[in-house]
Motif scaffolding. Structure first.
Motif, short mmCIF file in Angstrom:
data_model
loop_
_atom_site.label_atom_id
_atom_site.label_comp_id
_atom_site.label_asym_id
_atom_site.label_seq_id
_atom_site.Cartn_x
_atom_site.Cartn_y
_atom_site.Cartn_z
N GLY A 1 0.82 -1.20 0.00
CA GLY A 1 0.00 0.00 0.00
C GLY A 1 0.85 1.25 0.00
N TYR A 2 0.36 2.32 -0.73
CA TYR A 2 1.10 3.57 -0.84
C TYR A 2 0.15 4.74 -0.64
N ALA A 3 0.77 5.91 -0.30
CA ALA A 3 0.04 7.17 -0.20
C ALA A 3 0.80 8.23 -0.98
N SER A 4 0.10 9.27 -1.37
CA SER A 4 0.79 10.38 -2.06
C SER A 4 1.54 11.22 -1.03
N ILE A 5 2.44 12.11 -1.50
CA ILE A 5 3.39 12.77 -0.59
C ILE A 5 2.78 13.93 0.17
N GLU A 6 1.60 14.44 -0.23
CA GLU A 6 1.05 15.54 0.55
C GLU A 6 0.48 15.02 1.87
N GLY A 7 0.55 15.85 2.93
CA GLY A 7 0.04 15.47 4.24
C GLY A 7 1.13 14.97 5.16
N PRO A 8 0.81 14.86 6.47
CA PRO A 8 1.80 14.40 7.46
C PRO A 8 2.20 12.94 7.23
N LYS A 9 3.44 12.64 7.66
CA LYS A 9 3.99 11.30 7.44
C LYS A 9 3.19 10.24 8.19
N ASP A 10 2.79 10.53 9.45
CA ASP A 10 2.10 9.50 10.23
C ASP A 10 0.74 9.13 9.61
N ILE A 11 0.08 10.14 9.03
CA ILE A 11 -1.20 9.86 8.37
C ILE A 11 -0.98 9.04 7.10
N ASN A 12 0.06 9.39 6.34
CA ASN A 12 0.36 8.65 5.10
C ASN A 12 0.76 7.22 5.40
N ASP A 13 1.55 7.02 6.48
CA ASP A 13 1.92 5.65 6.85
C ASP A 13 0.69 4.82 7.19
N ARG A 14 -0.22 5.45 7.95
CA ARG A 14 -1.44 4.73 8.33
C ARG A 14 -2.30 4.41 7.09
N LEU A 15 -2.46 5.40 6.19
CA LEU A 15 -3.28 5.20 4.97
C LEU A 15 -2.70 4.08 4.11
N SER A 16 -1.38 4.06 3.94
CA SER A 16 -0.78 3.03 3.08
C SER A 16 -1.02 1.63 3.66
N ASN A 17 -0.92 1.53 4.99
CA ASN A 17 -1.15 0.23 5.62
C ASN A 17 -2.62 -0.18 5.51
N GLU A 18 -3.53 0.78 5.76
CA GLU A 18 -4.96 0.47 5.68
C GLU A 18 -5.38 0.06 4.26
N ARG A 19 -4.77 0.71 3.28
CA ARG A 19 -5.09 0.36 1.89
C ARG A 19 -4.66 -1.07 1.57
N ALA A 20 -3.48 -1.48 2.01
CA ALA A 20 -3.02 -2.85 1.77
C ALA A 20 -3.92 -3.85 2.50
N GLN A 21 -4.30 -3.52 3.76
CA GLN A 21 -5.17 -4.41 4.52
C GLN A 21 -6.57 -4.51 3.89
N ALA A 22 -7.08 -3.41 3.35
CA ALA A 22 -8.41 -3.43 2.71
C ALA A 22 -8.43 -4.38 1.51
N VAL A 23 -7.36 -4.37 0.73
CA VAL A 23 -7.29 -5.26 -0.44
C VAL A 23 -7.19 -6.71 0.01
N LYS A 24 -6.37 -6.96 1.06
CA LYS A 24 -6.24 -8.33 1.57
C LYS A 24 -7.60 -8.84 2.06
N THR A 25 -8.30 -8.00 2.83
CA THR A 25 -9.62 -8.41 3.36
C THR A 25 -10.59 -8.75 2.22
N ALA A 26 -10.58 -7.95 1.15
CA ALA A 26 -11.47 -8.22 0.00
C ALA A 26 -11.12 -9.55 -0.67
N LEU A 27 -9.82 -9.84 -0.81
CA LEU A 27 -9.42 -11.11 -1.44
C LEU A 27 -9.84 -12.30 -0.60
N VAL A 28 -9.77 -12.14 0.74
CA VAL A 28 -10.12 -13.25 1.62
C VAL A 28 -11.63 -13.45 1.70
#
Length: 404
Positions: free
Chosen positions: A338-365
């Motif tokens: 999972g990835y996020a674009s560079i605008e915004g704070p780092k901690d928010i982008n780290d969380r978004l990238s992780n949540e996006r990867a988890q959302a895709v995994k949940t859908a596949l399962v």
């Protein structure tokens, strides 16, 4: 007698000619069976209304054309004085082979089905047997004689397909081979009530050797191979129709010849290409150096909206592609990045990238039934290195780690 035979033959020839317009029949077509009964009396020597002998019989026949046919008939004649003449209830029996000529169809043509009313001529030869319990008293009276019959049938056809027929048949019947001499005449007269005229054992159509008969009968005609109980007329094709059909046949032949040429050309091209392929396969290929492969990057990607880790409806198509890939490759171990674009704070982008990867995994399962142990979800934070367009970096990508 010769004149009658010739006349009958002429009728048969005419009937055969008239049958050219009807459909061909099978061997067991146009067969009929019937029963009849009536009264008979000797033609000469006494009043016709005296000594009437009842009779009954069976007739089985076949029409070969709408005009001509043959039949076998058997009749039994009951004695009106059985215990004073022959001494038996049945006076005599007569079996005949009869030729039939349908005069209505002969002179009026066959209309396609039997007319309601028809007239037919009947003629034939047969065998007659007298029953005689007084043989010792009258030893010279013959038991067996040739017979002949001529008749007219007045027939009425009825039924849904004219399969039934009733007819009235007046006829005259002759006996041949009568006893010669007055002595035998007297014996016959005592035995049968009348005597036969002398004809010295020679066939002769003599009224003194005949009896007249009036019978009525009913006939059933069996069903034919054409689906009806009667002859069907063949509808002739006119010459223009025949010419048009011949033209179509010739055109189809020309089309077939053209297609044969095309097929021959294609076959030649196939042989040429096959020869080139064989020559190519015969050449040795230089050995290519083996390249060490790394984890394969799978092409489908899932795009997300800004500040969102929810998979949009349109983005399920690449998720489904990955699911099908994993079902077709049970050895695959897929890493979801999972990835996020560079605008915004780092901690928010780290969380978004992780949540996006988890959302895709949940859908596949949950949506596609992929085993969770085959999936790894990793959040890689913000990036601007994947794509030039800023919003394209809000994405989840896939790597198959089983390919090393």
């Amino acid at each position: 007698m010769k004149k009658l035979v010739l006349l009958f033959a002429a009728f048969a020839v005419t009937a055969s000619v008239s049958a050219q317009t009807v459909a061909e029949s099978q061997i067991f077509d146009n067969i009929y069976v019937g029963v009849n009964g009536g009264v008979a009396t000797k033609t000469t020597g006494h009043s016709w209304m005296r000594d009437l002998d009842p009779n009954f019989g069976v007739r089985i026949g076949r029409y070969f054309t709408p005009v001509f046919g043959l039949a076998i008939e058997g009749n039994a004649y009951l004695s009106n004085k059985p215990w004073t003449s022959t001494g038996t209830a049945i006076r005599d029996v007569n079996a005949s082979l009869l030729g039939t000529v349908n005069l209505s169809n002969l002179f009026g043509k066959y209309p396609g089905e039997p007319r309601t009313f028809e007239v037919s001529a009947i003629y034939g030869l047969g065998w007659n047997h007298f029953f005689n319990k007084n043989q010792k008293k009258f030893p010279l009276v013959p038991k067996n004689r040739m017979s002949s019959k001529a008749a007219l049938d007045f027939a009425f056809n009825f039924g849904s397909e004219k399969q039934f027929q009733i007819y009235i048949e007046p006829s005259i019947n002759w006996l041949f081979l009568g006893q010669a001499g007055s002595k035998y005449y007297e014996e016959e007269k005592q035995e049968y009530g009348y005597g036969m005229a002398s004809n010295d054992y020679q066939p002769a159509y003599d009224l003194h050797n005949s009896w007249v008969q009036l019978n009525a009968g009913v006939v059933y005609k069996f069903k034919n191979s054409n689906g009806t109980h009667n002859f069907t007329i063949v509808v002739p094709r006119d010459q223009a129709e025949i010419d048009a059909l011949n033209a179509q046949i010739n055109d189809l032949r020309n089309q077939l010849a053209a297609k044969d040429r095309i097929i021959a050309e294609k076959d030649a091209k196939i042989r040429e290409l096959q020869a080139a392929l064989d020559a190519c396969n015969a050449r040795k290929c230089p050995e290519c150096p083996k390249v060490k492969t790394t984890a394969t990057n799978l092409q489908p990607m899932v795009l997300f909206k800004k500040n969102s880790s929810t998979i949009e409806k349109a983005q399920y198509a690449p998720v489904e592609l990955i699911a099908n890939y994993m079902k077709n490759h049970p050895e695959a171990q897929v890493e979801i990045c999972g990835y996020a674009s560079i605008e915004g704070p780092k901690d928010i982008n780290d969380r978004l990238s992780n949540e996006r990867a988890q959302a895709v995994k949940t859908a596949l399962v949950k949506k596609y039934g992929i085993d969770a142990s085959r999936l790894t979800a990793v959040g890689n934070g913000a990036t601007d290195k994947l794509f030039e367009e800023l919003e394209f970096n809000r994405v989840a990508t896939f790597n198959d780690n089983s390919k090393k």
